[in-house]
Design a protein around this motif. Structure first.
Motif, PDB file in Angstrom:
ATOM      1  N   ALA A 109      40.691 -21.305  33.104  1.00 45.31           N
ATOM      2  CA  ALA A 109      40.925 -19.992  33.707  1.00 45.31           C
ATOM      3  C   ALA A 109      42.098 -19.253  33.066  1.00 45.31           C
ATOM      4  O   ALA A 109      42.048 -18.031  32.920  1.00 45.31           O
ATOM      5  CB  ALA A 109      41.167 -20.161  35.206  1.00 45.31           C
ATOM      6  N   GLY A 110      43.168 -19.989  32.702  1.00 43.89           N
ATOM      7  CA  GLY A 110      44.366 -19.332  32.189  1.00 43.89           C
ATOM      8  C   GLY A 110      44.144 -18.517  30.926  1.00 43.89           C
ATOM      9  O   GLY A 110      44.441 -17.314  30.893  1.00 43.89           O
ATOM     10  N   PRO A 111      43.626 -19.126  29.854  1.00 42.87           N
ATOM     11  CA  PRO A 111      43.380 -18.328  28.648  1.00 42.87           C
ATOM     12  C   PRO A 111      42.375 -17.201  28.858  1.00 42.87           C
ATOM     13  O   PRO A 111      42.501 -16.130  28.255  1.00 42.87           O
ATOM     14  CB  PRO A 111      42.848 -19.366  27.654  1.00 42.87           C
ATOM     15  CG  PRO A 111      43.394 -20.664  28.127  1.00 42.87           C
ATOM     16  CD  PRO A 111      43.406 -20.554  29.613  1.00 42.87           C
ATOM     17  N   ALA A 112      41.365 -17.449  29.706  1.00 42.49           N
ATOM     18  CA  ALA A 112      40.396 -16.388  29.977  1.00 42.49           C
ATOM     19  C   ALA A 112      41.078 -15.206  30.659  1.00 42.49           C
ATOM     20  O   ALA A 112      40.845 -14.039  30.304  1.00 42.49           O
ATOM     21  CB  ALA A 112      39.261 -16.925  30.835  1.00 42.49           C
ATOM     22  N   ALA A 172      56.569 -16.294  37.298  1.00 36.19           N
ATOM     23  CA  ALA A 172      56.392 -16.179  38.744  1.00 36.19           C
ATOM     24  C   ALA A 172      55.779 -17.442  39.335  1.00 36.19           C
ATOM     25  O   ALA A 172      56.140 -17.866  40.444  1.00 36.19           O
ATOM     26  CB  ALA A 172      55.521 -14.965  39.059  1.00 36.19           C
ATOM     27  N   THR A 173      54.849 -18.086  38.620  1.00 36.52           N
ATOM     28  CA  THR A 173      54.246 -19.314  39.140  1.00 36.52           C
ATOM     29  C   THR A 173      55.269 -20.443  39.210  1.00 36.52           C
ATOM     30  O   THR A 173      55.228 -21.272  40.129  1.00 36.52           O
ATOM     31  CB  THR A 173      53.047 -19.754  38.285  1.00 36.52           C
ATOM     32  OG1 THR A 173      53.488 -20.146  36.975  1.00 36.52           O
ATOM     33  CG2 THR A 173      52.022 -18.637  38.158  1.00 36.52           C
ATOM     34  N   PHE A 174      56.195 -20.490  38.256  1.00 35.57           N
ATOM     35  CA  PHE A 174      57.246 -21.504  38.318  1.00 35.57           C
ATOM     36  C   PHE A 174      58.201 -21.232  39.473  1.00 35.57           C
ATOM     37  O   PHE A 174      58.735 -22.172  40.086  1.00 35.57           O
ATOM     38  CB  PHE A 174      58.016 -21.559  36.994  1.00 35.57           C
ATOM     39  CG  PHE A 174      57.359 -22.418  35.963  1.00 35.57           C
ATOM     40  CD1 PHE A 174      57.327 -23.791  36.105  1.00 35.57           C
ATOM     41  CD2 PHE A 174      56.771 -21.859  34.846  1.00 35.57           C
ATOM     42  CE1 PHE A 174      56.717 -24.601  35.160  1.00 35.57           C
ATOM     43  CE2 PHE A 174      56.155 -22.651  33.885  1.00 35.57           C
ATOM     44  CZ  PHE A 174      56.126 -24.023  34.050  1.00 35.57           C
ATOM     45  N   THR A 225      43.156 -32.940  35.708  1.00 38.01           N
ATOM     46  CA  THR A 225      42.084 -31.985  35.966  1.00 38.01           C
ATOM     47  C   THR A 225      42.647 -30.605  36.272  1.00 38.01           C
ATOM     48  O   THR A 225      42.107 -29.579  35.843  1.00 38.01           O
ATOM     49  CB  THR A 225      41.214 -32.471  37.128  1.00 38.01           C
ATOM     50  OG1 THR A 225      40.676 -33.753  36.805  1.00 38.01           O
ATOM     51  CG2 THR A 225      40.072 -31.501  37.399  1.00 38.01           C
ATOM     52  N   SER A 226      43.745 -30.565  37.037  1.00 36.95           N
ATOM     53  CA  SER A 226      44.396 -29.281  37.310  1.00 36.95           C
ATOM     54  C   SER A 226      44.857 -28.621  36.015  1.00 36.95           C
ATOM     55  O   SER A 226      44.676 -27.418  35.814  1.00 36.95           O
ATOM     56  CB  SER A 226      45.587 -29.495  38.244  1.00 36.95           C
ATOM     57  OG  SER A 226      46.352 -28.323  38.365  1.00 36.95           O
ATOM     58  N   LEU A 227      45.445 -29.427  35.122  1.00 38.83           N
ATOM     59  CA  LEU A 227      45.914 -28.890  33.849  1.00 38.83           C
ATOM     60  C   LEU A 227      44.767 -28.341  33.020  1.00 38.83           C
ATOM     61  O   LEU A 227      44.834 -27.226  32.481  1.00 38.83           O
ATOM     62  CB  LEU A 227      46.651 -29.995  33.082  1.00 38.83           C
ATOM     63  CG  LEU A 227      47.201 -29.634  31.716  1.00 38.83           C
ATOM     64  CD1 LEU A 227      48.284 -28.572  31.836  1.00 38.83           C
ATOM     65  CD2 LEU A 227      47.747 -30.858  31.004  1.00 38.83           C
ATOM     66  N   ALA A 243      48.764 -26.648  40.702  1.00 46.67           N
ATOM     67  CA  ALA A 243      47.632 -25.968  40.067  1.00 46.67           C
ATOM     68  C   ALA A 243      47.978 -24.536  39.692  1.00 46.67           C
ATOM     69  O   ALA A 243      47.580 -24.045  38.626  1.00 46.67           O
ATOM     70  CB  ALA A 243      46.422 -25.998  41.013  1.00 46.67           C
ATOM     71  N   LEU A 244      48.753 -23.837  40.558  1.00 50.85           N
ATOM     72  CA  LEU A 244      49.162 -22.466  40.248  1.00 50.85           C
ATOM     73  C   LEU A 244      50.054 -22.420  39.018  1.00 50.85           C
ATOM     74  O   LEU A 244      49.887 -21.565  38.136  1.00 50.85           O
ATOM     75  CB  LEU A 244      49.879 -21.866  41.455  1.00 50.85           C
ATOM     76  CG  LEU A 244      50.389 -20.432  41.290  1.00 50.85           C
ATOM     77  CD1 LEU A 244      49.221 -19.472  41.104  1.00 50.85           C
ATOM     78  CD2 LEU A 244      51.245 -20.024  42.488  1.00 50.85           C
ATOM     79  N   SER A 245      51.009 -23.348  38.934  1.00 51.03           N
ATOM     80  CA  SER A 245      51.884 -23.396  37.772  1.00 51.03           C
ATOM     81  C   SER A 245      51.111 -23.746  36.510  1.00 51.03           C
ATOM     82  O   SER A 245      51.375 -23.194  35.428  1.00 51.03           O
ATOM     83  CB  SER A 245      53.009 -24.410  38.010  1.00 51.03           C
ATOM     84  OG  SER A 245      53.846 -24.533  36.878  1.00 51.03           O
ATOM     85  N   ASP A 246      50.156 -24.665  36.634  1.00 53.86           N
ATOM     86  CA  ASP A 246      49.308 -24.983  35.482  1.00 53.86           C
ATOM     87  C   ASP A 246      48.529 -23.757  35.015  1.00 53.86           C
ATOM     88  O   ASP A 246      48.339 -23.553  33.805  1.00 53.86           O
ATOM     89  CB  ASP A 246      48.337 -26.109  35.846  1.00 53.86           C
ATOM     90  CG  ASP A 246      49.029 -27.457  36.009  1.00 53.86           C
ATOM     91  OD1 ASP A 246      50.143 -27.602  35.486  1.00 53.86           O
ATOM     92  OD2 ASP A 246      48.451 -28.342  36.669  1.00 53.86           O
TER      93      ASP A 246
END
Length: 428
Positions: free
Chosen positions: A168-171, A191-193, A160-162, A31-34
């Protein structure tokens, strides 16, 4: 959601899924990487607009989006001799470490003043070289751990994670873009990877999950896909669908900045709306159980295309925001259905090679669409491009239905009648 003891309020398929300790341990870092990848949906194109020459920003954005994905198809085909020998866990760790290193070089090059368009595209391209194998390892990792009736729920959670990260990511990227360069947002993705590579490498898997994926290469995976008409037809339809969506990633930033005269915050809101709808759709699929494959797939493509049509309205963002959210809602179940079908049909010892072959083909679709869209974008305008993508998706539906019907008729013609089969059995 990631608690050690899932409550009874969680639907049955998900409760059994999160009872598996390996799934609970790895899902948070997935989820963090997504989330990091969700931020790059905004950052990659926005940084290309900043680096591109006047009048050529659309072309550079298309090339950058393509470079971020397309070399993964080349890596799947060329590197199969070496990568197919690695277990799913090692594939995931290797891809994550490579992306962490090369995407992390983007903000460093920006800080030292050497981030030219060529350097930018080169780093994006090199970072994606093993991504088809990394994705194959991610989805194949849990196959030996889960029962057949858990796989659809597992892929629904991954989807769902993606899509949650697309909310959240684009926001977050829209907020960060107001205070920092998009290059540093790409650094956050790196960093997430790095976290994913570290945690996946430290996780101990049962011997069945850590075993090598098989002896076949990517060509072997392609051969399996060709021999199964259902999988081959799904692959073709998905490729065209992804190709039609490719220009959206390039045209949407220009639609926001040019037609609506807004900034990256609104661009993030568009992707968040899309992701919100996709989360609802993906979770609904996991709880719903089995659905008829082809009617569902074609309905998803048609609904997605319909959701793109409100982009013809350029005086307000609200109609297209609602349409994009609807497109996400119907698209949410698509990936989970596709991966579940592949896992059910493909031989277990060739699963990662089949997934890598599928990724190698599909990875060419969206980038090619993005590159072509970028070339025409400066001439046609963003609204025309976005509505045209929706129209192309709608046209896929009757073509796919006709091909499916033709295949069904042809299969029935070549199927021997019961009387003929009985005569042949007696003669034998």
């Amino acid at each position: 959601m990631f608690s050690a003891c899932p409550g009874r309020s969680v639907p049955g398929p998900y409760r059994a899924l999160f009872a598996d300790p390996t799934f609970r341990r790895l899902m948070p870092v997935f989820a963090l990487s997504d989330l990091g990848d969700g931020m790059t949906v905004v950052a990659v194109a926005w940084l290309a607009f900043a680096l591109g020459p006047e009048g050529g920003q659309g072309a550079l954005a298309g090339i950058a989006v393509a470079a971020y994905v397309l070399p993964g198809a080349l890596g799947a085909l060329v590197l199969g001799r070496w990568m197919r020998r690695l277990p799913a866990q090692r594939l995931l760790v290797t891809d994550s470490a490579l992306r962490a290193a090369l995407l992390g070089a983007v903000p460093l090059a920006h800080a030292t003043g050497v981030l030219t368009p060529a350097v930018y595209v080169g780093l994006l391209g090199a970072s994606s070289l093993l991504h088809a194998w990394g994705r194959a390892g991610k989805h194949a990792l849990f196959a030996p751990l889960l029962a057949d009736d858990q796989r659809l729920a597992a892929h629904s959670v991954l989807s769902t994670s993606l899509w949650g990260a697309t909310i959240a990511g684009p926001a977050l990227a829209g907020v960060f873009a107001g205070v920092m360069s998009p290059a540093w947002i790409i650094g956050l993705d790196a960093a997430t990877f790095a976290v994913l590579a570290l945690q996946a490498g430290r996780t101990e898997l049962p011997p069945s999950a850590a075993a090598p994926p098989g002896t076949g290469g990517t060509r072997h995976g392609l051969g399996i896909l060709r021999r199964q008409p259902e999988l081959l037809g799904l692959l073709v339809v998905t490729w065209v669908f992804n190709f039609a969506f490719g220009p959206v990633e390039v045209a949407l930033p220009l639609f926001v900045s040019g037609d609506l005269q807004a900034g990256p915050g609104l661009l993030g809101a568009y992707w968040a709306a899309f992701g919100s709808g996709a989360v609802i759709g993906a979770l609904a699929l996991g709880a719903a159980g089995r659905l008829p494959l082809w009617p569902t797939m074609l309905a998803i493509i048609a609904g997605h295309g319909i959701g793109m049509l409100p982009f013809a309205i350029t005086h307000s963002a609200l109609p297209s925001l609602i349409g994009f959210a609807f497109a996400g809602l119907v698209y949410g179940p698509f990936s989970a259905l596709s991966f579940t079908l592949l896992q059910n049909r493909a031989p277990a010892d060739s699963l990662t090679t089949v997934l890598a072959a599928r990724s190698a083909i599909l990875l060419t679709a969206s980038p090619l669409g993005a590159a072509l869209g970028g070339l025409f974008l400066d001439r046609t305008g963003a609204p025309v491009m976005l509505v045209g993508c929706g129209a192309l998706m709608i046209l896929i539906v009757p073509a796919g239905a006709a091909a499916q019907k033709f295949h069904g008729v042809r299969r029935r013609r070549h199927r021997p009648s019961p009387a003929r089969a009985e005569r042949a059995s007696r003669a034998a």
